[in-house]
Design an enzyme around this catalytic site. Structure first.
Site, PDB file in Angstrom:
ATOM      1  N   CYS A  93       1.019  -1.344   0.172  1.00 37.61           N
ATOM      2  CA  CYS A  93      -0.051   0.292   0.770  1.00 37.61           C
ATOM      3  C   CYS A  93       1.010   1.277  -0.032  1.00 37.61           C
ATOM      4  CB  CYS A  93      -0.724  -0.139   1.404  1.00 37.61           C
ATOM      5  SG  CYS A  93      -2.309  -0.642   0.993  1.00 37.61           S
ATOM      6  N   PRO A  94       0.696   2.023  -0.803  1.00 37.70           N
ATOM      7  CA  PRO A  94      -0.735   2.477  -1.016  1.00 37.70           C
ATOM      8  C   PRO A  94      -0.847   2.197  -2.793  1.00 37.70           C
ATOM      9  CG  PRO A  94       0.438   4.689  -1.533  1.00 37.70           C
ATOM     10  CD  PRO A  94       0.997   3.775  -0.726  1.00 37.70           C
TER      11      PRO A  94
END
Ligand code: SF4
Lengths: 74, 346
Positions: free
Chosen positions: A11-12
Site C-alpha cells: 500500500c498504497p
C-alpha cells in the site's frame, strides 16, 4: 468482470492501481483486485467510500485478499 | 450566483493539510485532494510489515483525511519522476536525505499541471511559515510558488495573512479575512482549529511522514549508493531499506536479516531476485544477500546468519544458500556476538 493483479505490491500501490484501472472502466462494470498486503482491506474500502464506488465483496483466500468493486458514476 | 471555484489540495495525511482543506470547504470552495506517493512515504502498512507493529492502526492517513473532509482523493504514483528530485536536488538536502524544498516545488508543480488538466482554479497546501526548517520558511515560500510555476495560484490558507495576496484572494474567490496567520513551530493554533472543526484522532507521526527525514534510513540509502558506485535506486531497493537488519561485512555485499516473522514473510517475496540464506539445523531468520559475491564470501555470510539463529551457541550450524533456484548446504561455526563488528551494521 475485469481482473487486476496487485499482488506483492505494498500500500498504497494497490489503491493507485485500482484507481487508475477504474478510470478506464464504464459505470456498472465490476473489477476484481487480488492483493497480498493486508492493508488493502482497510484502504480500498476507504477509497471506494470516498469516491462513491460500490464495494461488492471482500474475501481472504490462502493469504490473498480479493476485493470486488462495482464502478459508480464519478 | 457565481460558479463555485475549485481548489486542489495537497493532502499529506497530516493535520495541517487537513485543516487547510477544511478552511477552504468552509468558504464554499469545491475541494479535491491530491496525494503523491514517492515510495518513501511512511504509511501504516510499511510499518506493519513487522508483526509487533500489527496492533497499531494501519490506516492510510491521506485517505482518512479525505474521508473526514468528505472530498475525493487522487493518489498519484510519482516514484519514477521523484528520482530526479532526490538524486539532484537544486536546493540540497535537509538534516538527512530529505530534499524538502525541491520536493515541495515538484509536488506543487505537479498539482498545478493536474489542476489545469482537470479544470481546477487554484492550489492549496497546509504549509505554515516557520513550521519546518527547510521548506516552510518565509524566504522559501515564494521560491516554491515561483519555481513550481504555480505563482499566485498557490494559496496557503493557514498562513495566508502573513503572505502577499494571491489570485484567489484578489478575485474574491476566497475571503482573506477568514484565512489564518499561523507561524512558527508551535502546534497550538492548529490544535485549536482542529478542535473547532471537531477533528480528533488525526495523525501526528513523531518522525514525520517521510523516510527521508529519518537518520537511520538515510544512512542505509547512502550506503546503498556508495556500495553500488552510483546514485540510483529501484522501488524494491527503497522498500528493502525499510525492513530487517542490514549488515555489510565487506564492501561488495550486504545481508538483510529478517528480525521477526512479519519481516520473514515480507522477504520471502524477494527470494527469486536475491541469493538467500536459511539455517537448516536450527530455527533462524530468512536472509537476503545483496551484492556480488565470490565463493569465500558465503562462509562469512553464513556465519553471520548462524549468529542470528537459535543455533548461535552451537558448534556448527547448517546453512542453505540458494542462488537462481539452486541450493547448497554449508556447515559453519556461528560468529560470537563480538565478532559481528559494529562497523558492519548499516
Ligand atoms: S519530508 Fe520533505 S522530502 Fe519528504 S515528502 Fe515531505 S517535503 Fe518531501
Amino acid at each position: 468482470m475485469i481482473e487486476l493483479d496487485a499482488r506483492r505490491l505494498m500500500c498504497p500501490m494497490p489503491v493507485i492501481k485500482t484507481q487508475n484501472m477504474i478510470k478506464t472502466m464504464a459505470i456498472g462494470e465490476t473489477l476484481r483486485v487480488s492483493c497480498t498486503d493486508p492493508g488493502v482491506m482497510q484502504d480500498i474500502p476507504a477509497w471506494c467510500r470516498i469516491n462513491g464506488h460500490l464495494l461488492l465483496n471482500t474475501e481472504e483466500i490462502e493469504g490473498e485478499f480479493i476485493l470486488t468493486i462495482e464502478v459508480a458514476a464519478e | 450566483m457565481a460558479t463555485q471555484k475549485k481548489a486542489v489540495a495537497l493532502i499529506s495525511g497530516g493535520l495541517d493539510s487537513l485543516l487547510a482543506a477544511k478552511v477552504m470547504l468552509e468558504q464554499g470552495v469545491h475541494v479535491e485532494g491530491i496525494n503523491f506517493y514517492t515510495g518513501f512515504c511512511v504509511e501504516g502498512h510499511t510499518h506493519a510489515i513487522r508483526k509487533k507493529d500489527k496492533a497499531k492502526p494501519k490506516r492510510n492517513n491521506a485517505l482518512w483525511s479525505a474521508e473526514m473532509l468528505g472530498i475525493k482523493l487522487h493518489i498519484i504514483d510519482i516514484i519514477e519522476e521523484y528520482k530526479q528530485v532526490l538524486l539532484n536536488p537544486k536546493h540540497g538536502y535537509g538534516a538527512n536525505m530529505n530534499p524538502c524544498l525541491d520536493c515541495k516545488i515538484f509536488m506543487v508543480g505537479k498539482a498545478k499541471e493536474w489542476a489545469l488538466e482537470n479544470g481546477f482554479d487554484f492550489i492549496i497546501t497546509g504549509e505554515v511559515i516557520g513550521q519546518r526548517p527547510m521548506s516552510q520558511r518565509k524566504d522559501t515560500m515564494p521560491v516554491i510558488s515561483a519555481e513550481s510555476g504555480a505563482d499566485d495560484l498557490l494559496l496557503r490558507p493557514l498562513c495566508a495573512k502573513n503572505l502577499p495576496e494571491t489570485l484567489p484572494e484578489r478575485e474574491g474567490w476566497v475571503n482573506r479575512d477568514e484565512l489564518h496567520d499561523f507561524s512558527g513551530r508551535t502546534r497550538k493554533p492548529q490544535m485549536a482549529l482542529a478542535e473547532k472543526f471537531g477533528f480528533v484522532d488525526y495523525a501526528q507521526p513523531a518522525g514525520g511522514c517521510c523516510f527521508l527525514t529519518d537518520k537511520a534510513y538515510s544512512v542505509k540509502l547512502t550506503d546503498l549508493w556508495a556500495s553500488r558506485g552510483k546514485r540510483d535506486y529501484e522501488i524494491d531497493d527503497i522498500m528493502l531499506l525499510k525492513v530487517g537488519r542490514h549488515i555489510r561485512p565487506k564492501p561488495n555485499f550486504k545481508l538483510i536479516v529478517a528480525r521477526e516473522e512479519g519481516e520473514n514473510n515480507f522477504l520471502q517475496g524477494y527470494k527469486k531476485q536475491f541469493i538467500t540464506l536459511r539455517t537448516m539445523s536450527h530455527k533462524g531468520p530468512l536472509t537476503l544477500l545483496d551484492g556480488s559475491v565470490n565463493d569465500g564470501d558465503f562462509e562469512l555470510a553464513a556465519r553471520i546468519v548462524a549468529r542470528f539463529s537459535q543455533g548461535r551457541d552451537a558448534e556448527l550450524v547448517d546453512v542453505e544458500v540458494t542462488e537462481n533456484g539452486v541450493s547448497k548446504n554449508i556447515s559453519v561455526k556461528p560468529f560470537a556476538a563480538d565478532e559481528i563488528q559494529e562497523a558492519w551494521r548499516v
